[in-house]
Design a protein around this motif. Sequence first.
Motif, mmCIF file in Angstrom:
data_model
loop_
_atom_site.group_PDB
_atom_site.id
_atom_site.type_symbol
_atom_site.label_atom_id
_atom_site.label_comp_id
_atom_site.label_asym_id
_atom_site.label_seq_id
_atom_site.Cartn_x
_atom_site.Cartn_y
_atom_site.Cartn_z
ATOM 1 N N PRO A 45 0.831 -1.200 0.000
ATOM 2 C CA PRO A 45 0.000 0.000 0.000
ATOM 3 C C PRO A 45 0.867 1.252 0.000
ATOM 4 N N PRO A 46 0.332 2.335 -0.526
ATOM 5 C CA PRO A 46 1.151 3.519 -0.772
ATOM 6 C C PRO A 46 1.225 4.523 0.378
ATOM 7 N N ALA A 47 0.993 4.122 1.603
ATOM 8 C CA ALA A 47 0.923 5.128 2.662
ATOM 9 C C ALA A 47 1.890 4.857 3.804
ATOM 10 N N ARG A 48 2.300 5.948 4.425
ATOM 11 C CA ARG A 48 3.075 5.933 5.664
ATOM 12 C C ARG A 48 2.358 6.887 6.601
ATOM 13 N N LEU A 49 2.048 6.432 7.783
ATOM 14 C CA LEU A 49 1.421 7.302 8.774
ATOM 15 C C LEU A 49 2.509 7.770 9.718
ATOM 16 N N LEU A 50 2.638 9.093 9.858
ATOM 17 C CA LEU A 50 3.650 9.674 10.731
ATOM 18 C C LEU A 50 2.976 10.552 11.779
ATOM 19 N N LEU A 51 3.440 10.457 13.013
ATOM 20 C CA LEU A 51 2.963 11.325 14.086
ATOM 21 C C LEU A 51 4.154 12.056 14.682
ATOM 22 N N ASP A 52 4.015 13.357 14.858
ATOM 23 C CA ASP A 52 5.006 14.178 15.551
ATOM 24 C C ASP A 52 4.472 14.334 16.973
ATOM 25 N N LEU A 53 5.202 13.823 17.945
ATOM 26 C CA LEU A 53 4.688 13.838 19.315
ATOM 27 C C LEU A 53 5.774 14.140 20.333
ATOM 28 N N ASP A 54 5.331 14.465 21.528
ATOM 29 C CA ASP A 54 6.224 14.603 22.679
ATOM 30 C C ASP A 54 6.143 13.283 23.429
ATOM 31 N N TYR A 55 7.222 12.494 23.382
ATOM 32 C CA TYR A 55 7.221 11.188 24.035
ATOM 33 C C TYR A 55 7.701 11.342 25.476
ATOM 34 N N ILE A 56 6.870 10.918 26.411
ATOM 35 C CA ILE A 56 7.241 10.980 27.825
ATOM 36 C C ILE A 56 8.100 9.752 28.127
ATOM 37 N N VAL A 57 9.385 9.999 28.280
ATOM 38 C CA VAL A 57 10.350 8.938 28.539
ATOM 39 C C VAL A 57 10.189 8.412 29.962
ATOM 40 N N ARG A 58 9.952 9.339 30.909
ATOM 41 C CA ARG A 58 9.820 8.918 32.307
ATOM 42 C C ARG A 58 9.048 9.953 33.094
ATOM 43 N N TRP A 59 8.152 9.474 33.942
ATOM 44 C CA TRP A 59 7.450 10.305 34.917
ATOM 45 C C TRP A 59 8.291 10.260 36.188
ATOM 46 N N VAL A 60 8.573 11.418 36.786
ATOM 47 C CA VAL A 60 9.394 11.485 37.989
ATOM 48 C C VAL A 60 8.483 11.792 39.177
ATOM 49 N N GLU A 61 8.490 10.888 40.141
ATOM 50 C CA GLU A 61 7.677 11.057 41.349
ATOM 51 C C GLU A 61 8.070 12.350 42.065
ATOM 52 N N PRO A 62 7.079 13.061 42.601
ATOM 53 C CA PRO A 62 7.415 14.290 43.325
ATOM 54 C C PRO A 62 8.138 13.985 44.635
ATOM 55 N N GLN A 63 8.991 14.918 45.008
ATOM 56 C CA GLN A 63 9.640 14.808 46.308
ATOM 57 C C GLN A 63 8.606 15.172 47.366
ATOM 58 N N ARG A 64 8.869 14.832 48.610
ATOM 59 C CA ARG A 64 7.896 15.090 49.684
ATOM 60 C C ARG A 64 7.478 16.554 49.765
ATOM 61 N N SER A 65 8.408 17.453 49.536
ATOM 62 C CA SER A 65 8.099 18.880 49.654
ATOM 63 C C SER A 65 7.342 19.419 48.432
ATOM 64 N N LYS A 66 7.290 18.635 47.372
ATOM 65 C CA LYS A 66 6.626 19.070 46.134
ATOM 66 C C LYS A 66 5.384 18.214 45.913
ATOM 67 N N ARG A 67 4.453 18.745 45.159
ATOM 68 C CA ARG A 67 3.211 18.018 44.914
ATOM 69 C C ARG A 67 3.079 17.517 43.484
ATOM 70 N N GLN A 68 3.908 18.020 42.584
ATOM 71 C CA GLN A 68 3.748 17.705 41.176
ATOM 72 C C GLN A 68 4.789 16.728 40.669
ATOM 73 N N PHE A 69 4.341 15.888 39.731
ATOM 74 C CA PHE A 69 5.277 15.076 38.980
ATOM 75 C C PHE A 69 6.066 16.005 38.061
ATOM 76 N N THR A 70 7.259 15.577 37.693
ATOM 77 C CA THR A 70 7.998 16.210 36.608
ATOM 78 C C THR A 70 8.216 15.121 35.559
ATOM 79 N N PHE A 71 8.716 15.517 34.390
ATOM 80 C CA PHE A 71 8.750 14.579 33.272
ATOM 81 C C PHE A 71 10.028 14.728 32.453
ATOM 82 N N TRP A 72 10.531 13.596 31.973
ATOM 83 C CA TRP A 72 11.585 13.582 30.968
ATOM 84 C C TRP A 72 10.882 13.367 29.640
ATOM 85 N N ILE A 73 10.974 14.349 28.743
ATOM 86 C CA ILE A 73 10.232 14.319 27.478
ATOM 87 C C ILE A 73 11.180 14.593 26.315
#
Length: 164
Positions: A45-73
């Motif tokens: 077949p004559p098609a290629r489907l391509l997606l441009d995305l931000d891939y989340i490599v790793r979710w980083v657990e928040p430290q006790r003093s912080k409430r939010q996750f951080t991310f390696w993207i």
Amino acid sequence: MIALPHDPSGLSKATWTEADFPDMGWHDCRVHAVSIGEYEDDTLPPARLLLDLDYIVRWVEPQRSKRQFTFWIAPATLVFERAWNITGQLGPLHEVREISDVHRLDPPDSNAEPLLHIEGQNFELRLRAPGYTQNLRMPPQHVSRQILTSAERGGISFAQQSFA
């Protein structure tokens, strides 16, 4: 000792294929652009489907003093070569598109190629393809949100060259 392509994030490689499917996850990955490209020859077949995305490599657990996750993207190009029977829906074009999950389903017929279902917020895609390649175009960046800015990711791109 073998150095990883990106030690700080724990990334083991910058190019992934369908063989890595069990180790990959696309939950909350932002899709910036979609392209259906044709081959220049008579390949069917004559098609290629391509997606441009931000891939989340790793979710980083928040430290006790912080409430939010951080991310390696990392900005990535996900390519389904020889894609066919591509169907889908797009929600409002001004809304964001994030992947919820990618399912690899058993073939619904005698053709051996799996049915892939990319389920997301404001869109969904179904396609048949023998496999895929995902290239991380830049090393992952550690950020406090689940997306990269246009400047951080180098704009929209369907480049298929990995950084390592």
